[in-house]
Design a protein around this motif. Structure first.
Motif, PDB file in Angstrom:
ATOM      1  N   ASN A  72     -22.586   2.542  -1.947  1.00 54.89           N
ATOM      2  CA  ASN A  72     -21.696   3.678  -2.191  1.00 54.89           C
ATOM      3  C   ASN A  72     -20.266   3.168  -2.442  1.00 54.89           C
ATOM      4  O   ASN A  72     -20.000   1.962  -2.416  1.00 54.89           O
ATOM      5  CB  ASN A  72     -21.761   4.702  -1.043  1.00 54.89           C
ATOM      6  CG  ASN A  72     -21.230   4.137   0.268  1.00 54.89           C
ATOM      7  OD1 ASN A  72     -20.393   3.242   0.292  1.00 54.89           O
ATOM      8  ND2 ASN A  72     -21.724   4.672   1.376  1.00 54.89           N
ATOM      9  N   CYS A  73     -19.350   4.094  -2.659  1.00 58.31           N
ATOM     10  CA  CYS A  73     -17.996   3.701  -3.044  1.00 58.31           C
ATOM     11  C   CYS A  73     -17.302   2.898  -1.933  1.00 58.31           C
ATOM     12  O   CYS A  73     -16.578   1.941  -2.203  1.00 58.31           O
ATOM     13  CB  CYS A  73     -17.162   4.934  -3.392  1.00 58.31           C
ATOM     14  SG  CYS A  73     -17.829   5.840  -4.803  1.00 58.31           S
ATOM     15  N   GLN A  74     -17.521   3.306  -0.705  1.00 56.50           N
ATOM     16  CA  GLN A  74     -16.890   2.602   0.416  1.00 56.50           C
ATOM     17  C   GLN A  74     -17.356   1.139   0.470  1.00 56.50           C
ATOM     18  O   GLN A  74     -16.554   0.218   0.627  1.00 56.50           O
ATOM     19  CB  GLN A  74     -17.225   3.308   1.729  1.00 56.50           C
ATOM     20  CG  GLN A  74     -16.566   2.639   2.920  1.00 56.50           C
ATOM     21  CD  GLN A  74     -16.607   3.507   4.171  1.00 56.50           C
ATOM     22  OE1 GLN A  74     -17.273   4.541   4.207  1.00 56.50           O
ATOM     23  NE2 GLN A  74     -15.880   3.087   5.186  1.00 56.50           N
ATOM     24  N   GLN A 105     -23.461  -2.853 -11.158  1.00 57.76           N
ATOM     25  CA  GLN A 105     -24.113  -1.587 -11.535  1.00 57.76           C
ATOM     26  C   GLN A 105     -23.251  -0.407 -11.101  1.00 57.76           C
ATOM     27  O   GLN A 105     -23.021   0.529 -11.859  1.00 57.76           O
ATOM     28  CB  GLN A 105     -25.496  -1.480 -10.881  1.00 57.76           C
ATOM     29  CG  GLN A 105     -26.567  -2.196 -11.665  1.00 57.76           C
ATOM     30  CD  GLN A 105     -27.875  -2.302 -10.889  1.00 57.76           C
ATOM     31  OE1 GLN A 105     -27.925  -1.991  -9.696  1.00 57.76           O
ATOM     32  NE2 GLN A 105     -28.920  -2.760 -11.559  1.00 57.76           N
ATOM     33  N   HIS A 106     -22.763  -0.493  -9.846  1.00 58.30           N
ATOM     34  CA  HIS A 106     -21.916   0.595  -9.351  1.00 58.30           C
ATOM     35  C   HIS A 106     -20.658   0.710 -10.224  1.00 58.30           C
ATOM     36  O   HIS A 106     -20.241   1.807 -10.591  1.00 58.30           O
ATOM     37  CB  HIS A 106     -21.539   0.354  -7.885  1.00 58.30           C
ATOM     38  CG  HIS A 106     -20.799   1.502  -7.266  1.00 58.30           C
ATOM     39  ND1 HIS A 106     -21.392   2.413  -6.426  1.00 58.30           N
ATOM     40  CD2 HIS A 106     -19.511   1.897  -7.390  1.00 58.30           C
ATOM     41  CE1 HIS A 106     -20.500   3.325  -6.069  1.00 58.30           C
ATOM     42  NE2 HIS A 106     -19.342   3.023  -6.628  1.00 58.30           N
ATOM     43  N   LEU A 107     -20.096  -0.425 -10.561  1.00 60.62           N
ATOM     44  CA  LEU A 107     -18.886  -0.458 -11.382  1.00 60.62           C
ATOM     45  C   LEU A 107     -19.107   0.245 -12.723  1.00 60.62           C
ATOM     46  O   LEU A 107     -18.259   1.004 -13.192  1.00 60.62           O
ATOM     47  CB  LEU A 107     -18.470  -1.922 -11.598  1.00 60.62           C
ATOM     48  CG  LEU A 107     -17.216  -2.211 -12.407  1.00 60.62           C
ATOM     49  CD1 LEU A 107     -15.993  -1.581 -11.755  1.00 60.62           C
ATOM     50  CD2 LEU A 107     -17.000  -3.722 -12.553  1.00 60.62           C
ATOM     51  N   LEU A 163     -21.151   2.607 -13.373  1.00 62.91           N
ATOM     52  CA  LEU A 163     -21.524   4.016 -13.257  1.00 62.91           C
ATOM     53  C   LEU A 163     -20.462   4.882 -12.589  1.00 62.91           C
ATOM     54  O   LEU A 163     -20.575   6.095 -12.572  1.00 62.91           O
ATOM     55  CB  LEU A 163     -22.839   4.142 -12.471  1.00 62.91           C
ATOM     56  CG  LEU A 163     -24.052   3.491 -13.129  1.00 62.91           C
ATOM     57  CD1 LEU A 163     -25.244   3.504 -12.181  1.00 62.91           C
ATOM     58  CD2 LEU A 163     -24.396   4.207 -14.438  1.00 62.91           C
ATOM     59  N   CYS A 164     -19.443   4.244 -11.983  1.00 62.42           N
ATOM     60  CA  CYS A 164     -18.520   5.008 -11.151  1.00 62.42           C
ATOM     61  C   CYS A 164     -17.064   4.825 -11.611  1.00 62.42           C
ATOM     62  O   CYS A 164     -16.394   3.868 -11.216  1.00 62.42           O
ATOM     63  CB  CYS A 164     -18.678   4.581  -9.693  1.00 62.42           C
ATOM     64  SG  CYS A 164     -17.649   5.533  -8.570  1.00 62.42           S
ATOM     65  N   PRO A 165     -16.557   5.724 -12.448  1.00 68.34           N
ATOM     66  CA  PRO A 165     -15.179   5.588 -12.942  1.00 68.34           C
ATOM     67  C   PRO A 165     -14.129   5.476 -11.832  1.00 68.34           C
ATOM     68  O   PRO A 165     -13.207   4.662 -11.966  1.00 68.34           O
ATOM     69  CB  PRO A 165     -14.982   6.849 -13.794  1.00 68.34           C
ATOM     70  CG  PRO A 165     -16.353   7.241 -14.204  1.00 68.34           C
ATOM     71  CD  PRO A 165     -17.258   6.860 -13.071  1.00 68.34           C
ATOM     72  N   PRO A 166     -14.213   6.266 -10.733  1.00 64.99           N
ATOM     73  CA  PRO A 166     -13.181   6.091  -9.697  1.00 64.99           C
ATOM     74  C   PRO A 166     -13.141   4.673  -9.138  1.00 64.99           C
ATOM     75  O   PRO A 166     -12.060   4.126  -8.873  1.00 64.99           O
ATOM     76  CB  PRO A 166     -13.587   7.094  -8.603  1.00 64.99           C
ATOM     77  CG  PRO A 166     -14.401   8.121  -9.305  1.00 64.99           C
ATOM     78  CD  PRO A 166     -15.114   7.406 -10.412  1.00 64.99           C
ATOM     79  N   CYS A 167     -14.306   4.060  -8.959  1.00 66.08           N
ATOM     80  CA  CYS A 167     -14.318   2.691  -8.438  1.00 66.08           C
ATOM     81  C   CYS A 167     -13.808   1.699  -9.487  1.00 66.08           C
ATOM     82  O   CYS A 167     -13.172   0.697  -9.156  1.00 66.08           O
ATOM     83  CB  CYS A 167     -15.719   2.299  -7.959  1.00 66.08           C
ATOM     84  SG  CYS A 167     -16.059   2.957  -6.301  1.00 66.08           S
ATOM     85  N   GLU A 168     -14.097   1.999 -10.748  1.00 60.38           N
ATOM     86  CA  GLU A 168     -13.582   1.147 -11.814  1.00 60.38           C
ATOM     87  C   GLU A 168     -12.041   1.185 -11.786  1.00 60.38           C
ATOM     88  O   GLU A 168     -11.377   0.145 -11.885  1.00 60.38           O
ATOM     89  CB  GLU A 168     -14.104   1.651 -13.160  1.00 60.38           C
ATOM     90  CG  GLU A 168     -13.806   0.703 -14.296  1.00 60.38           C
ATOM     91  CD  GLU A 168     -14.162   1.297 -15.649  1.00 60.38           C
ATOM     92  OE1 GLU A 168     -14.714   2.418 -15.702  1.00 60.38           O
ATOM     93  OE2 GLU A 168     -13.863   0.629 -16.654  1.00 60.38           O
TER      94      GLU A 168
HETATM   95 ZN   LIG Z   1     -17.804   4.331  -6.556  1.00 58.56          ZN
END
Ligand SMILES: [Zn+2]
Lengths: 205, 80
Positions: free
Chosen positions: B2-4, B28-30, B32-37
């Motif tokens: 998850n993001c955390q 993979q998370h990077l 798919l997840c714009p906020p984390c990017e």
């Molecule tokens: Zn995220």
């Protein structure tokens, strides 16, 4: 700290070290004059008060003088001296009174919902770091923000990211484990980001 | 991931210290997840800004003569 123009070549340096070890007074003066500018810059970066920066530089030169017999030439003299200064500055930081109103690091870390998503997802920063760093206001903002970090975290950020010590060296200087250094560095960077966010995100600046 | 967890792993990722498997999940998370990017981008920039904005201060400083004198004197005092 190896940048700069005063870098002597290896033969000159070996000669200087030999004269320092022999207790030559002119050699010591040369050593002081060649290095003191960069030393003072480092001390000012680490310590908030000018008088403390002077003390740390003075302590460092005296320590270097007393320890010169143990300098083996495995590293450059300027690097060795830099480590001694960092140590002297840390002693000053430790003996200084804790600042009032220090922010807690937790308040500067991202907050998460139960599902692990961020509560306040970031907006992107408009500019590259290179471009942002051209701006005098940004430079001052960044320095002021580093200054606002809790002391334990500011110190690690300074040693690792700014003075470029390795994780192991920083752990040695601060007498904590390498894992503590890693955790603190990561948190310090996150906190710095949090402090800069409102100014540098697309909507802010 | 998850993001955390993603954010917790950023430094290890940047230092190349994530094991292969975690690195793949991280990437993979990077994707798919714009906020984390965005978070990663801001993190890297904050680190770089910290370095760049203190560099100016590493140029040799103006040194007060009194400080040089004090240092030379301290050595003589230590000598005697
Ligand atoms: Zn995220």
């Amino acid at each position: 700290m190896d940048e700069g123009t005063a870098t002597p070549n290896a033969a000159d340096e070996a000669d200087l070290v030999a004269r320092l070890k022999a207790g030559n007074e002119e050699a010591y003066e040369q050593f002081v004059r060649e290095n003191i500018g960069r030393m003072l810059a480092v001390a000012r970066r680490m310590l908030r008060k000018e008088a403390d920066a002077h003390d740390a530089v003075q302590d460092a030169f005296l320590s270097a003088y007393k320890a010169i017999d143990r300098f083996e030439g495995g590293s450059k003299l300027s690097t060795w001296l830099h480590r001694i200064l960092v140590n002297a500055a840390l002693m000053k930081i430790r003996s200084a009174k804790r600042r009032k109103n220090e922010v807690s690091i937790e308040d500067l870390l991202p907050r998460y919902r139960d599902d692990g998503h961020q509560i306040d997802p970031p907006t992107g920063w408009e500019h590259t770091a290179e471009a942002a760093a051209q701006n005098r206001e940004v430079r001052e903002l960044v320095r002021a923000s580093i200054d606002r970090l809790p002391e334990t975290h500011r110190t690690v950020l300074l040693l690792r990211d700014i003075e470029q010590l390795s994780t192991e060296e920083a752990a040695q200087q601060l007498e904590v484990s390498t894992n503590v250094i890693k955790t603190r560095l990561h948190r310090a960077r996150q906190a710095l980001k949090t402090l800069l966010d409102p100014h540098l995100s697309g909507h802010g600046a | 991931m998850n993001c955390q967890e993603f954010i917790d792993f950023i430094m290890a990722y940047l230092d190349g210290e994530l094991p292969d498997e975690s690195r793949i999940v991280f990437r993979q998370h990077l994707d798919l997840c714009p906020p984390c990017e965005q978070y990663l981008d801001g993190y890297v920039k904050a680190v770089e800004l910290g370095k760049r904005c203190t560099e100016g201060a590493s140029l040799p400083a103006d040194v007060p003569d009194a400080l040089v004198d004090a240092i030379l004197k301290a050595r003589r005092a230590a000598e005697s």
